[in-house]
Design an enzyme around this catalytic site. Structure first.
Site, PDB file in Angstrom:
ATOM      1  N   ARG A  62      -3.988   1.820   1.563  1.00 25.08           N
ATOM      2  CA  ARG A  62      -3.381   0.696   0.848  1.00 25.08           C
ATOM      3  C   ARG A  62      -3.782  -0.611   1.530  1.00 25.08           C
ATOM      4  NH1 ARG A  62       0.894   0.269  -2.332  1.00 25.08           N
ATOM      5  NH2 ARG A  62      -0.633  -1.085  -3.290  1.00 25.08           N
ATOM      6  N   TYR A  90       6.166   1.116   8.069  1.00 27.37           N
ATOM      7  CA  TYR A  90       7.479   0.721   7.538  1.00 27.37           C
ATOM      8  C   TYR A  90       8.585   1.258   8.426  1.00 27.37           C
ATOM      9  CZ  TYR A  90       5.316  -0.437   3.024  1.00 27.37           C
ATOM     10  OH  TYR A  90       4.553  -0.989   2.032  1.00 27.37           O
ATOM     11  N   HIS A 131      -0.003  -5.573   1.500  1.00 30.42           N
ATOM     12  CA  HIS A 131       0.734  -5.971   0.290  1.00 30.42           C
ATOM     13  C   HIS A 131       2.205  -6.137   0.626  1.00 30.42           C
ATOM     14  CE1 HIS A 131       1.175  -1.594   0.486  1.00 30.42           C
ATOM     15  NE2 HIS A 131       2.342  -1.782  -0.101  1.00 30.42           N
ATOM     16  N   HIS A 177       6.123  -5.917  -1.223  1.00 33.67           N
ATOM     17  CA  HIS A 177       6.856  -5.410  -2.389  1.00 33.67           C
ATOM     18  C   HIS A 177       7.955  -6.391  -2.804  1.00 33.67           C
ATOM     19  CE1 HIS A 177       5.492  -1.119  -2.040  1.00 33.67           C
ATOM     20  NE2 HIS A 177       5.310  -1.477  -0.777  1.00 33.67           N
ATOM     21  N   TYR A 181      -2.486   0.520   5.461  1.00 37.31           N
ATOM     22  CA  TYR A 181      -2.102   1.832   5.991  1.00 37.31           C
ATOM     23  C   TYR A 181      -2.682   2.953   5.144  1.00 37.31           C
ATOM     24  CZ  TYR A 181       1.681   1.440   2.509  1.00 37.31           C
ATOM     25  OH  TYR A 181       2.401   1.264   1.357  1.00 37.31           O
TER      26      TYR A 181
END
Lengths: 232, 193
Positions: free
Chosen positions: A152, A103, A155, A157, A142
């Site tokens: 994870r 991110y 995905h 959000h 990640y």
């Protein structure tokens, strides 16, 4: 038009304290949550949020020299309420990791590289059919910094305003067929199998527009339905 | 003729999930915590400040937690079609704001003192989103010294001993402090809607 919001089936919503998610026992209430009669405060909510926040375009994959690295994908998202009525004109905030699972955020560590052609955020309005489209790259998986090395799955959000205060939703969308889905502590915090399945997008045949992109469809259901007129 | 009752198929609301640790900083727009003006026009009413600290069970202040508020205007009217008086709502007041906590767990809003909506005491609706919160936490802030609090249906839904935790402290004229504790001693009452 009166809108009604009724309590949800507990099993369709995530546990608040999640086994193996070490922050959850510190942050979620110990006291029972309190049922309250819904009043105008909960059954109204901010509309035209776009007046107060800046919209960010729906093409976040970049082009040409500035194209992000990763599998190009196109998401068709549909937002409806419990009646199946499209929720148009609502602000949807979208954020995701880059193709390598990183991110753009000061709190993310250096486990994977930053892609300088990818910021990974969009803020869009649904159209009158409740639809919005996003051109992006598929996010990478990640590792979560826990002792036992939980990863994870890919995905995306979403934060969605909806029509009233109680229809506000923060959720995540998953990808079909990902081996990490079955082990993800956040996805699997939702006890009901069918409710979990509804958080997974559908891969659909490519349309050629945009070119060379995987196409996914996903539906999000916000809380609330029209009040049924009382029977005589 | 037999009347067939329309069967309305009801969809099940999507599952919530945590906002996670990586909510983009740019989503907390500059000025989103200032409700006292809209498009450079000052809202009607008395400007107030609402600020506080958010902590978890062990007292650690929480950084980067998103706080959102929703409130009525100075006359107790919501800017929303479901409010029967919405046509009279202050056009210079939006009613919604967003802030994120800093490293010390602090958030702050500048807004106007809400009027009392029909059947309610004056209050501010509060929503918290954070990494490790699998669902949005919702609470309500009340104002100190308001007789109407005792008759408010949401205030009264809270067990007596915990009600004071929903009442902000007036630190100075028009400056309210509303600390939030997510769990443990002095835990803020949260609602299950």
């Amino acid at each position: 038009m009166a809108y009604v919001i009724v309590p949800r089936h507990e099993r369709t919503q995530p546990l608040r304290i999640v086994p193996g998610y070490p922050q959850t026992p510190w942050r979620n209430p110990k006291q029972p949550l309190i049922r309250r009669p819904p009043t105008l405060s909960e059954l109204t909510g901010p509309s035209e949020v776009a007046k107060r926040v800046k919209l960010l375009g729906g093409d976040i994959a970049g082009h040409g020299e500035a194209q992000a690295i990763g599998q190009l994908m196109h998401l068709k998202l549909r937002v409806v309420d419990e009646d199946g009525t499209p929720v148009g004109g609502t602000v949807v905030e979208i954020w995701q990791a880059n193709g390598a699972g990183r991110y753009i955020h000061p709190n993310d560590d250096e486990h994977a590289p930053v892609d300088r052609n990818f910021y990974g955020a969009a803020r869009l309005l649904t159209d009158e059919r409740g639809l919005l489209e996003l051109r992006t790259v598929k996010p990478g998986a990640y590792p979560v910094p826990t002792k036992d090395g939980w990863w994870r799955p890919p995905h995306i959000h979403f934060s969605i305003f909806g029509k009233v205060w109680l229809s506000r939703l923060v959720t995540q969308m998953y990808f079909p067929g990902e081996p990490l889905n079955g082990q993800d502590r956040i996805l699997n915090a939702v006890p009901d199998t069918a409710a979990r399945a509804r958080l997974v997008a559908r891969l659909v045949p490519p349309t050629g527009d945009p070119a060379n992109a995987l196409v996914f469809e996903h539906q999000i259901v916000l809380r609330g339905r029209k009040a049924t007129p009382s029977q005589p | 003729m037999k009347k067939r009752k329309a069967v309305r198929r009801r969809l099940i609301p999507s599952g919530e999930a945590t906002i996670g640790p990586f909510f983009p900083p740019r989503y907390v727009d500059a000025g989103a915590n200032d409700l006292s003006q809209l498009e450079d026009r000052k809202a009607d009413g008395e400007v107030i400040e609402i600020a506080g600290t958010v902590r978890q069970e062990d007292g650690t202040p929480l950084d980067n937690l998103v706080v959102e508020i929703w409130q009525a205007d100075a006359n107790g009217i919501y800017r929303h079609v479901a409010d029967p008086r919405h046509r009279e709502a202050d056009t210079k007041f939006f009613g919604w704001g967003r802030a994120a906590t800093d490293k010390e767990g602090r958030y702050a809003f500048r807004t106007i003192r809400p009027g009392a909506p029909e059947g309610r005491a004056r209050h501010v609706n509060v929503m918290l989103m954070f990494s490790g919160l699998m669902r949005i936490l919702k609470t309500t802030m009340f104002f100190p010294g308001e007789q109407a609090n005792e008759a408010d249906p949401v205030y009264r839904a809270v067990p007596k001993a915990r009600r004071k935790l929903l009442v902000a402290r007036e630190e100075a004229l028009g400056r309210y402090r509303f600390d939030l504790k997510l769990r443990g001693a002095h835990e803020t009452p949260f609602f299950d809607d």
